[in-house]
Design an enzyme around this catalytic site. Structure first.
Site, short mmCIF file in Angstrom:
data_model
loop_
_atom_site.label_atom_id
_atom_site.label_comp_id
_atom_site.label_asym_id
_atom_site.label_seq_id
_atom_site.Cartn_x
_atom_site.Cartn_y
_atom_site.Cartn_z
N LYS A 297 2.39 -3.44 7.25
CA LYS A 297 2.64 -3.60 5.81
C LYS A 297 4.08 -3.21 5.48
O LYS A 297 4.75 -3.85 4.68
CB LYS A 297 1.66 -2.75 4.99
CG LYS A 297 0.23 -3.22 4.97
CD LYS A 297 0.01 -4.58 4.35
CE LYS A 297 0.21 -4.62 2.85
NZ LYS A 297 -0.19 -5.94 2.28
N THR B 161 0.83 -1.21 0.00
CA THR B 161 0.00 0.00 0.00
C THR B 161 0.86 1.26 0.00
O THR B 161 2.00 1.23 0.46
CB THR B 161 -0.90 -0.01 1.26
OG1 THR B 161 -1.48 1.28 1.44
CG2 THR B 161 -0.10 -0.33 2.52
N GLU C 172 0.31 3.55 1.95
CA GLU C 172 0.27 4.07 3.32
C GLU C 172 1.61 3.90 4.05
O GLU C 172 1.85 4.54 5.06
CB GLU C 172 -0.88 3.43 4.11
CG GLU C 172 -2.20 3.61 3.36
CD GLU C 172 -3.46 3.30 4.16
OE1 GLU C 172 -3.42 3.32 5.39
OE2 GLU C 172 -4.49 3.04 3.51
N TYR D 263 -1.62 -0.67 10.95
CA TYR D 263 -1.79 -1.33 9.65
C TYR D 263 -0.60 -1.03 8.75
O TYR D 263 0.06 -1.94 8.23
CB TYR D 263 -3.10 -0.86 8.99
CG TYR D 263 -3.16 -1.14 7.50
CD1 TYR D 263 -3.13 -2.46 7.01
CD2 TYR D 263 -3.24 -0.10 6.56
CE1 TYR D 263 -3.17 -2.72 5.64
CE2 TYR D 263 -3.29 -0.36 5.20
CZ TYR D 263 -3.25 -1.67 4.74
OH TYR D 263 -3.28 -1.91 3.39
P1 NAD Z 1 -9.52 -7.38 2.24
O1 NAD Z 1 -9.48 -7.10 3.70
O2 NAD Z 1 -10.76 -7.12 1.46
O3 NAD Z 1 -9.18 -8.94 1.98
C1 NAD Z 1 -8.15 -9.60 2.66
C2 NAD Z 1 -8.28 -11.09 2.37
O4 NAD Z 1 -7.19 -11.76 3.03
C3 NAD Z 1 -9.56 -11.72 2.89
O5 NAD Z 1 -10.10 -12.60 1.92
C4 NAD Z 1 -9.11 -12.50 4.13
O6 NAD Z 1 -9.92 -13.64 4.41
C5 NAD Z 1 -7.70 -12.88 3.74
N1 NAD Z 1 -6.85 -13.12 4.90
C6 NAD Z 1 -6.68 -12.32 6.00
N2 NAD Z 1 -5.84 -12.90 6.86
C7 NAD Z 1 -5.44 -14.08 6.31
C8 NAD Z 1 -4.56 -15.10 6.72
N3 NAD Z 1 -3.92 -15.06 7.90
N4 NAD Z 1 -4.36 -16.16 5.89
C9 NAD Z 1 -5.01 -16.24 4.69
N5 NAD Z 1 -5.87 -15.29 4.27
C10 NAD Z 1 -6.08 -14.23 5.06
O7 NAD Z 1 -8.27 -6.63 1.63
P2 NAD Z 1 -8.13 -5.83 0.24
O8 NAD Z 1 -8.66 -4.47 0.42
O9 NAD Z 1 -8.60 -6.68 -0.86
O10 NAD Z 1 -6.53 -5.70 0.18
C11 NAD Z 1 -5.77 -6.75 -0.39
C12 NAD Z 1 -4.30 -6.38 -0.32
O11 NAD Z 1 -4.07 -5.16 -1.02
C13 NAD Z 1 -3.80 -6.14 1.12
O12 NAD Z 1 -2.50 -6.68 1.22
C14 NAD Z 1 -3.77 -4.62 1.26
O13 NAD Z 1 -2.78 -4.22 2.16
C15 NAD Z 1 -3.44 -4.21 -0.17
N6 NAD Z 1 -3.95 -2.89 -0.58
C16 NAD Z 1 -5.27 -2.57 -0.41
C17 NAD Z 1 -5.75 -1.34 -0.84
C18 NAD Z 1 -7.21 -0.96 -0.72
O14 NAD Z 1 -7.56 0.18 -1.02
N7 NAD Z 1 -8.09 -1.85 -0.34
C19 NAD Z 1 -4.87 -0.42 -1.44
C20 NAD Z 1 -3.52 -0.78 -1.59
C21 NAD Z 1 -3.07 -2.02 -1.16
P1 TYD Z 2 -10.80 3.97 4.40
O1 TYD Z 2 -11.78 3.54 3.37
O2 TYD Z 2 -10.84 3.32 5.75
O3 TYD Z 2 -9.34 3.80 3.75
P2 TYD Z 2 -7.89 4.31 4.31
O4 TYD Z 2 -8.00 4.66 5.73
O5 TYD Z 2 -7.06 3.09 4.09
O6 TYD Z 2 -7.51 5.45 3.43
O7 TYD Z 2 -10.93 5.53 4.62
C1 TYD Z 2 -10.81 6.45 3.56
C2 TYD Z 2 -10.87 7.84 4.15
O8 TYD Z 2 -12.18 8.07 4.68
C3 TYD Z 2 -9.91 8.05 5.30
O9 TYD Z 2 -9.42 9.39 5.25
C4 TYD Z 2 -10.79 7.88 6.54
C5 TYD Z 2 -12.14 8.38 6.08
N1 TYD Z 2 -13.31 7.72 6.70
C6 TYD Z 2 -14.31 8.49 7.30
O10 TYD Z 2 -14.25 9.74 7.31
N2 TYD Z 2 -15.38 7.86 7.86
C7 TYD Z 2 -15.50 6.50 7.86
O11 TYD Z 2 -16.49 5.95 8.42
C8 TYD Z 2 -14.47 5.71 7.25
C9 TYD Z 2 -14.54 4.21 7.23
C10 TYD Z 2 -13.39 6.37 6.67
#
Ligand code: NAD
Ligand code: TYD
Length: 378
Positions: A188, A135, A137, A184
């Site tokens: 990461k 990420t 972040e 978090y």
């Molecule tokens: P998510 O929380 O939707 O999904 C995570 C998945 O991992 C789930 O299916 C969960 O069951 C599985 N999981 C969790 N712990 C586990 C374990 N110990 N063993 C096996 N499986 C396990 O996450 P996401 O939003 O799809 O993110 C996926 C990846 O992308 C993560 O590594 C996250 O850091 C990264 N990422 C996410 C975003 C975003 O905006 N969502 C952005 C950049 C990077």
């Molecule tokens: P989020 O979707 O949790 O992603 P991240 O924290 O990984 O960026 O949040 C996106 C932005 O929205 C973040 O600045 C926090 C804000 N936020 C709220 O203001 N209210 C909420 O209920 C949530 C879940 C997030």
């Protein structure tokens, strides 16, 4: 070429899009979705591919080193795309241990299993790849030096529409120092360091990407966009942290999945690529777009639900601004986000409104029974 790839976290939000893309685009590959099915894992996200012959689901914890090692041997795995993680910042503030366990120890367990198995083969690293999804972040927070927004120094096809602003003059580039603030992002960051250490120490063929905020179908409704769409639909309050001034750079999830496909196949070993949308939004502006879109699609009066906006106590350590410079990846591998944000948001809102059953299953907890029913006796 035939390949056997483990995709970890394939039942989650981004992972399910990656699994779908790979299963449909590469029917000659074997795709193994390795997922523990935590609260964030939902196999209903993959209903449309679960019966394809090249797809296999394995319920396993990435921390189970013996299990992962045996699976790699049994299946002759030659690639890992690692997405499994605990991913929600608010949860990490309440329960940092789980984040260290899954994100750090889990990644280490996968790295060690891949290293030991591939090292034992005559051809060793040849044709192998360990791709770690991370990420933006980890870089910490950028400042909001231009609260009204300025013209950004770069433009892409996808972000050259109506909204195209930067809220500061600095961007996350690949050479920036890591400065994570939340448990978090700290976990990461630690996992990213382990991945690079396994390349530098043992020669494991790794690649790391750091991506900005994703949005789109199948995202767990604890994250801003699906949570707020559902709340607007049901006329529930929208909890805006602090003043709603924080800025995020949003990318449509299928564009991220396409980027992952490209980097898995063509990215350089030991490289890091930043992936982002050049698409910065202040939370409050984005929330107003969501309200207007939901209201319009539900036939409500324009702005009818603006009064749902409820300012609440800010998130602890809330990062002010994320903004990715993905020009290295764009230039080297020719990727571009395909959608303008307005189109992506429209598609996303429509999907959540049309898939209320999916949302109800997730919010009621019923989705956790899906595995038992689907995989009974298999
Ligand atoms: P998510 O929380 O939707 O999904 C995570 C998945 O991992 C789930 O299916 C969960 O069951 C599985 N999981 C969790 N712990 C586990 C374990 N110990 N063993 C096996 N499986 C396990 O996450 P996401 O939003 O799809 O993110 C996926 C990846 O992308 C993560 O590594 C996250 O850091 C990264 N990422 C996410 C975003 C975003 O905006 N969502 C952005 C950049 C990077
Ligand atoms: P989020 O979707 O949790 O992603 P991240 O924290 O990984 O960026 O949040 C996106 C932005 O929205 C973040 O600045 C926090 C804000 N936020 C709220 O203001 N209210 C909420 O209920 C949530 C879940 C997030």
């Amino acid at each position: 070429m035939k390949r056997t790839i483990i995709i970890t976290g394939g039942a989650g939000f981004i992972g399910s899009h990656v699994v779908r893309l790979f299963v449909n685009k590469y029917p000659e590959y074997k795709i193994i979705n390795l997922d523990k099915l935590t609260y964030a894992g939902n196999l209903a996200n993959l209903k449309d591919v679960e019966d394809k012959p090249s797809y296999k689901f394995v319920k396993m914890d990435i921390c189970d080193f013996d299990g992962v090692y045996k699976l790699m041997q049994d299946e002759h795995v030659d690639g890992i795309i690692h997405l499994a993680a605990e991913s929600h910042v608010d949860r990490s503030i309440k329960d940092p241990f789980t984040f260290a366990q899954t994100n750090v120890m889990g990644t280490l367990s996968l790295l060690q299993a891949a290293k030991l198995y591939w090292e034992s083969l005559p051809e060793k690293w040849e044709g192998k790849r360990f791709y770690h999804i991370s990420t933006d972040e980890v870089y910490g927070a950028l400042e909001l030096t231009h609260p009204q927004g300025i013209q950004p120094p770069f433009s892409t096809k996808a972000s050259s529409g109506k909204h195209h602003l930067a809220y500061g003059d600095k961007f996350f580039t690949e050479d920036l120092k890591y400065l994570p603030h939340s448990p978090y992002s700290a976990a990461k960051a630690a996992s990213d360091h382990f991945v690079r250490a396994f390349h530098d120490t043992y020669g494991l063929p790794t690649v790391v990407t750091n991506c900005s905020n994703n949005y789109g179908p199948y995202q767990f409704p604890e994250k801003l966009i699906p949570l707020f769409i559902n709340n607007i639909r049901h006329k529930k309050p929208l909890p805006v942290y602090g003043k709603g001034e924080n800025v995020r750079d949003w990318l449509y999830v299928e564009d991220h999945a396409r980027a992952i496909d490209l980097i898995f196949h063509k990215g350089k070993v030991a490289e890091t690529y930043n992936i982002g949308g050049f698409n910065e939004w202040k939370n409050i502006d984005l929330i107003k777009v969501l309200i207007n879109t939901v209201d319009r699609l539900l036939g409500r009066a324009e702005g009818e639900d603006l009064n749902l906006i409820t300012y609440v106590t800010d998130r602890a350590g809330h990062d002010m601004r994320y903004a990715i410079d993905s020009s290295k990846f764009q230039k080297e591998l020719g990727w571009e986000p395909s959608l303008q944000f307005e189109e992506g948001i429209e598609k996303t809102v429509r999907w959540y409104l049309d898939n209320q059953e999916w949302m109800d299953n997730v919010t009621s907890g019923d989705y956790q029974k899906y595995y038992e029913e689907m995989y009974k006796g298999r």
